[in-house]
Design an enzyme around this catalytic site. Structure first.
Site, mmCIF file in Angstrom:
data_model
loop_
_atom_site.group_PDB
_atom_site.id
_atom_site.type_symbol
_atom_site.label_atom_id
_atom_site.label_comp_id
_atom_site.label_asym_id
_atom_site.label_seq_id
_atom_site.Cartn_x
_atom_site.Cartn_y
_atom_site.Cartn_z
ATOM 1 N N PHE A 1 -9.631 19.254 -24.563
ATOM 2 C CA PHE A 1 -10.023 17.855 -24.634
ATOM 3 C C PHE A 1 -11.259 17.730 -23.739
ATOM 4 C CE2 PHE A 1 -9.988 13.366 -23.456
ATOM 5 C CZ PHE A 1 -10.116 12.850 -24.723
ATOM 6 N N THR A 2 -12.166 16.827 -24.104
ATOM 7 C CA THR A 2 -13.484 16.759 -23.426
ATOM 8 C C THR A 2 -13.358 16.722 -21.902
ATOM 9 O OG1 THR A 2 -13.363 14.389 -23.822
ATOM 10 C CG2 THR A 2 -14.781 15.649 -25.298
ATOM 11 N N TYR B 1 0.840 -1.206 0.000
ATOM 12 C CA TYR B 1 0.000 0.000 0.000
ATOM 13 C C TYR B 1 0.874 1.255 0.000
ATOM 14 C CZ TYR B 1 -3.835 3.087 1.351
ATOM 15 O OH TYR B 1 -4.766 4.080 1.383
ATOM 16 N N PHE C 1 -22.897 11.080 -26.138
ATOM 17 C CA PHE C 1 -22.196 10.232 -27.117
ATOM 18 C C PHE C 1 -21.806 8.881 -26.529
ATOM 19 C CE2 PHE C 1 -17.778 10.688 -25.686
ATOM 20 C CZ PHE C 1 -17.871 11.806 -24.860
ATOM 21 N N ASP D 1 -0.139 18.753 -21.297
ATOM 22 C CA ASP D 1 -0.833 17.466 -21.342
ATOM 23 C C ASP D 1 -0.018 16.580 -22.274
ATOM 24 O OD1 ASP D 1 -2.367 15.257 -21.838
ATOM 25 O OD2 ASP D 1 -4.242 16.334 -22.199
ATOM 26 N N ARG E 1 -16.550 12.054 -33.858
ATOM 27 C CA ARG E 1 -16.006 13.263 -33.238
ATOM 28 C C ARG E 1 -16.630 14.445 -33.986
ATOM 29 N NH1 ARG E 1 -13.152 12.227 -28.321
ATOM 30 N NH2 ARG E 1 -15.355 12.049 -28.025
ATOM 31 N N LYS F 1 -2.193 6.053 -22.740
ATOM 32 C CA LYS F 1 -1.615 6.419 -24.040
ATOM 33 C C LYS F 1 -0.094 6.458 -23.913
ATOM 34 C CE LYS F 1 -5.767 8.950 -25.200
ATOM 35 N NZ LYS F 1 -6.130 8.610 -26.576
HETATM 36 C C1 LIG Z 1 -4.995 14.556 -24.875
HETATM 37 C C2 LIG Z 1 -5.730 13.785 -23.823
HETATM 38 N N1 LIG Z 1 -5.771 14.246 -22.568
HETATM 39 C C3 LIG Z 1 -6.400 13.577 -21.594
HETATM 40 C C4 LIG Z 1 -7.053 12.390 -21.840
HETATM 41 C C5 LIG Z 1 -7.775 11.685 -20.737
HETATM 42 O O1 LIG Z 1 -7.098 10.516 -20.427
HETATM 43 P P1 LIG Z 1 -7.852 9.238 -19.820
HETATM 44 O O2 LIG Z 1 -8.690 8.666 -20.917
HETATM 45 O O3 LIG Z 1 -6.759 8.338 -19.375
HETATM 46 O O4 LIG Z 1 -8.697 9.718 -18.694
HETATM 47 C C6 LIG Z 1 -7.047 11.873 -23.137
HETATM 48 C C7 LIG Z 1 -7.751 10.627 -23.438
HETATM 49 O O5 LIG Z 1 -8.073 10.292 -24.537
HETATM 50 C C8 LIG Z 1 -6.367 12.594 -24.156
HETATM 51 O O6 LIG Z 1 -6.327 12.157 -25.417
#
Ligand SMILES: Cc1ncc(COP(=O)(O)O)c(C=O)c1O
Length: 482
Positions: A132-133, A80, A455, A223, A389, A266
């Site tokens: 990013f979303t 842990y 979506f 990011d 998208r 990623k």
């Molecule tokens: C550029 C970018 N930032 C953040 C994220 C969020 O990462 P996660 O899906 O691991 O939450 C993604 C995911 O697709 C991404 O492409």
């Protein structure tokens, strides 16, 4: 990878790895594909893997892992607090990015939650090359506002600009001057800009951004989720960087960043995430959020096995043979589709191949979701799953009206080292067939529309019997073929 010439002159990307573990695939008949997409409410997120031949939904958490990553998982130290695995990962991050603090989190959006919760106050403004979303959702949840300052070229689907993810310095200066630096907790720079087609920024643009932010004392948050593609593009497309190693480019980027966060679904080809930085004050601000939302400071919601795999995956990201595979396969796909007149986003980016649904299906109005219709049609045509998208991925305005997306794209992701070239050729073949038969494809309408994240969970139906007609044409053209 790119340096290998073929005697015949053929130009194809050659894999610099061999396959030692495989997963059997299933290609259902076109009739079953129609049934499956109907059961899924014409939403590719709701398809079952058993019905999918090539899963090009995303690269997230589904990149192939190397033999060394798998082997490293066996030596994970499960405790842990204070696990040796954590130390190995923290050391690798320090070696690559040169930052002394590491806060672990279970994936990219968890890092965004921590950063927004710790740094963004109501009324704040966060400029970024492109949103990013998940990051936008966290910033707005904390009362902040996102301002996009990507270069105008970033939103042009067909272009020869090699760095469409670049920030427009004039736009950035305007946002800072209009809002005041005290309202801006940080500028966010996204590597391999996801939502505009995996497009990179240049190292020079980052230097210019850094100089501008320094004028106002604003932090730069990188990011780095899609950093591997961006590194490849800087090395191959930016003249002044062609003699730098990937490690040197990475360090140059890191040295200009105050905070770096990443989705290890990623970057590092495993599953997890993390935030690295030097500033002790930031540690104080953010540290307590990790045990609250994620888990103790030495695992942050990740399995130790994944943490071992991330450490190895990060090291492998410094290898051009590894990071070139995705971009070169995508470039191949984009070039072949262009030869057949299929509208695609150019130049080829990282992450995947993006079909321009607005041009592919000009007869479908945005109110009938052309990119969503193309995703459903693509699945029927070939059992290939992509991700919409476009307008479907947007949320309605407060008054219930549609917010039409600037681009209507079908993203066909290329998880790294997962598909063979013949599979990519198959996908190209079915896209070309669909393009030849594009007049048959019609729009979609919602039958179940959730208020948020529609979506992911929404269900749609075709506006006519176009899907049955598409199946009949497939049978007429392909006979008994799957
Ligand atoms: C550029 C970018 N930032 C953040 C994220 C969020 O990462 P996660 O899906 O691991 O939450 C993604 C995911 O697709 C991404 O492409």
């Amino acid at each position: 990878m790119s340096a290998i010439k073929f005697f015949t002159g053929e130009e194809i990307p050659l894999e610099m790895h061999k396959v030692r573990i495989v997963q059997k695939l299933n290609l259902p008949t076109v009739e079953r594909r129609l049934e499956a997409i109907t059961e899924a409410g014409n939403n590719t997120f709701l398809l079952n893997n058993a019905d999918i031949f090539l899963d090009m939904l995303t690269d997230s958490g589904v990149n192939a892992m190397s033999d060394n990553q798998l082997a490293s998982m066996m030596q994970a130290d499960d405790s842990y607090a204070g696990s040796a695995t954590f130390t190995r990962l923290a050391d690798k991050l320090k070696e690559i990015f040169g930052k002394k603090h590491f806060l672990p989190a279970h994936q990219g959006r968890a890092c965004e939650n921590i950063l927004a919760s710790g740094l963004v106050k109501p009324g704040d403004v966060v400029p970024m090359n492109f949103h990013f979303t998940t990051v936008k959702a966290h910033i707005t949840r904390c009362g902040g506002r996102v301002e996009e300052v990507v270069s105008d070229e970033g939103l042009v689907t067909t272009s020869d600009n090699l760095f469409k993810g670049n920030t427009d310095l004039k736009k950035l200066r305007k946002v800072i001057e209009e809002n005041g630096a005290e309202k801006i907790p940080f500028f966010r720079l996204e590597a391999g800009t996801n939502l505009i087609g995996g497009q990179p920024f240049s190292l020079q643009n980052m230097r210019d951004i850094r100089a501008l932010l320094d004028e106002f004392g604003i932090m730069l948050v990188l990011d780095a989720s899609l950093l591997q593609d961006n590194l490849f593009f800087i090395k191959t497309r930016e003249e002044q960087c062609k003699d730098m190693t990937i490690r040197e480019i990475t360090r140059a980027i890191a040295d200009m960043s105050d905070i770096i966060y990443f989705s290890a679904r990623k970057l590092g080809s495993a599953r997890g995430g993390g935030i690295v930085f030097n500033d002790d004050k930031i540690k104080e601000q953010l540290q307590e959020l990790v045990p609250m939302f994620e888990g103790f400071l030495t695992y942050g919601g990740m399995s130790v096995r994944e943490m071992e795999a991330i450490a190895v995956g990060l090291e492998e990201t410094m290898d051009m043979d590894m990071i070139s595979q995705g971009p070169l396969f995508i470039e191949y796909m984009v070039n072949e589709l262009q030869k057949h007149g299929v509208p695609v986003v150019t130049p080829a980016g990282g992450l995947g191949c993006h079909l321009n649904a607005m041009e592919f299906l000009p007869h479908i109005p945005q109110s009938e979701y052309p990119a969503g219709a193309l995703a459903a049609a693509m699945y029927i045509a070939g059992g290939v799953r992509g991700m919409e998208r476009g307008t479907l991925s947007e949320q309605r305005e407060a008054d219930g009206s549609e917010r039409f997306a600037e681009m209507e794209l079908l993203r066909l992701a290329m998880p790294r080292r997962v598909f063979t070239l013949s599979q990519v050729k198959y996908a190209i073949d079915r896209i070309v067939w669909l393009h030849e038969n594009r007049e048959l494809v019609g729009g979609l309408r919602f039958v179940e529309e959730p208020k948020t994240l529609r979506f992911f969970f929404g269900r749609l139906a075709p506006v006519s019997d176009w899907q049955e007609k598409l199946v009949a044409k497939f049978r007429a053209d392909f006979g008994e073929s799957l």
